[in-house]
Design a protein around this motif. Structure first.
Motif, PDB file in Angstrom:
ATOM      1  N   SER A   1       0.830  -1.205   0.000  1.00  0.00           N
ATOM      2  CA  SER A   1       0.000   0.000   0.000  1.00  0.00           C
ATOM      3  C   SER A   1       0.866   1.256   0.000  1.00  0.00           C
ATOM      4  CB  SER A   1      -0.926  -0.016   1.218  1.00  0.00           C
ATOM      5  OG  SER A   1      -1.739   1.129   1.244  1.00  0.00           O
TER       6      SER A   1
ATOM      7  N   GLY B   1       2.861   1.401  -3.441  1.00  0.00           N
ATOM      8  CA  GLY B   1       2.015   1.818  -4.546  1.00  0.00           C
ATOM      9  C   GLY B   1       1.668   3.294  -4.482  1.00  0.00           C
ATOM     10  N   ALA B   2       1.412   3.799  -3.274  1.00  0.00           N
ATOM     11  CA  ALA B   2       1.066   5.214  -3.127  1.00  0.00           C
ATOM     12  C   ALA B   2       2.242   6.112  -3.504  1.00  0.00           C
ATOM     13  CB  ALA B   2       0.623   5.484  -1.692  1.00  0.00           C
TER      14      ALA B   2
ATOM     15  N   SER C   1      -1.908   0.199  -4.626  1.00  0.00           N
ATOM     16  CA  SER C   1      -2.019   0.679  -3.252  1.00  0.00           C
ATOM     17  C   SER C   1      -3.396   0.375  -2.672  1.00  0.00           C
ATOM     18  CB  SER C   1      -1.751   2.189  -3.212  1.00  0.00           C
ATOM     19  OG  SER C   1      -1.888   2.690  -1.905  1.00  0.00           O
TER      20      SER C   1
ATOM     21  N   SER D   1      -3.944  -3.450  -2.171  1.00  0.00           N
ATOM     22  CA  SER D   1      -3.142  -3.961  -1.059  1.00  0.00           C
ATOM     23  C   SER D   1      -3.895  -3.811   0.255  1.00  0.00           C
ATOM     24  CB  SER D   1      -1.804  -3.219  -0.985  1.00  0.00           C
ATOM     25  OG  SER D   1      -0.991  -3.509  -2.106  1.00  0.00           O
TER      26      SER D   1
ATOM     27  N   TYR E   1      -0.235   1.889 -10.263  1.00  0.00           N
ATOM     28  CA  TYR E   1       0.312   1.934  -8.903  1.00  0.00           C
ATOM     29  C   TYR E   1      -0.722   2.418  -7.891  1.00  0.00           C
ATOM     30  CZ  TYR E   1       4.928   0.894 -10.700  1.00  0.00           C
ATOM     31  OH  TYR E   1       6.002   0.266 -11.287  1.00  0.00           O
TER      32      TYR E   1
END
Length: 260
Positions: A230, A233-234, A253, A256, A249
């Protein structure tokens, strides 16, 4: 109609539609119209056959959601000859995805293997030397297909572990997220907008069945990976200027967090 035939009919409608749409290959407008109609018919069939289908652990919502997502993604693409393969592939993936959701025991993993095989073929078809990360996506989906095969033939707890790993390639979990990122960034036409919902939906379906029986230590490891994914991805999404990478991405996030 018997209950055993209902899931095959539901999965067979878009698969037959994908095959029949090839007869309209020369006419892009007719091809897209037929693909949209098949998606709409599949949605109606999902509603009509609900009572004859074995209810998935997560409920029947995903059976309705996938045809709608396919229809919307098809309508959202401009009419162009270059998108014809993506329209046919959308129907093909829709049929295989519904087979994963609707078919019990052996049928679901078998359809999942076929679906991942189709994605591998598509990624290879659109691979370019300028984007070598495509090989990571191909390898990730190959690993997922292998896990699906093991889940069919192995005894517990190996089958449960294989199912959990297969889910990690569908509902993206670091470090098994490269297939998710690659399919969204490299595939053409309507496919990324459909796949961003299709694969996590299938992963959620598998997760609903296998996660309750997951041992505590494994669940903690999954939680830590989900937290890392998470955050990763953020941060990656914030650094992107291309829409597809931002979507890839950002969705990593979000999905996840579902693992938590």
């Amino acid at each position: 109609m018997t209950a055993a035939a209902a899931p095959w009919l539901l999965a067979g409608i878009p698969l037959a539609g994908a095959l029949l749409s090839l007869f309209a290959w020369a006419n892009a407008a007719r091809l897209r119209t037929s693909a949209v109609l098949v998606s709409a018919i599949t949605f109606g069939a999902a509603i009509g056959l609900t009572g004859r289908l074995a209810s998935p652990p997560e409920g029947a919502l995903l059976l309705y959601l996938l045809p709608v997502a396919a229809c919307v993604s098809l309508l959202g693409q401009p009419l162009h000859h270059d998108h014809r393969l993506s329209w046919v592939a959308t129907l093909l993936l829709l049929g295989l995805g519904l087979g994963v959701l609707a078919l019990p025991t052996i049928g679901g993993p078998l359809f999942l293997m076929l679906l991942l095989g189709c994605l591998i073929a598509l990624l290879y078809r659109y691979h370019t030397p300028l984007w070598p990360i495509s090989w990571l996506g191909i390898g990730t989906y190959g690993f997922g297909a292998m896990c699906a095969a093991v889940s069919m033939i192995a005894a517990r707890p190996f089958s449960a572990a294989a199912s959990l790993l297969a889910c990690a390639t569908l509902l993206p979990l670091v470090p098994f997220h490269e297939g998710h990122v690659t399919s969204i960034t490299r595939l053409p036409g309507s496919l990324p907008s459909f796949i961003v919902l299709l694969l996590p939906a299938l992963g959620l379906h598998g997760l609903a069945a296998v996660l309750p029986a997951t041992p505590g230590p494994i669940a903690w490891i999954v939680t830590l990976l989900a937290m890392a994914g998470s955050l990763y991805g953020a941060v990656k999404a914030l650094a992107q200027s291309r829409v597809r990478l931002l979507l890839a991405y950002g969705s990593l996030s979000f999905f996840s967090m579902v693992w938590w």
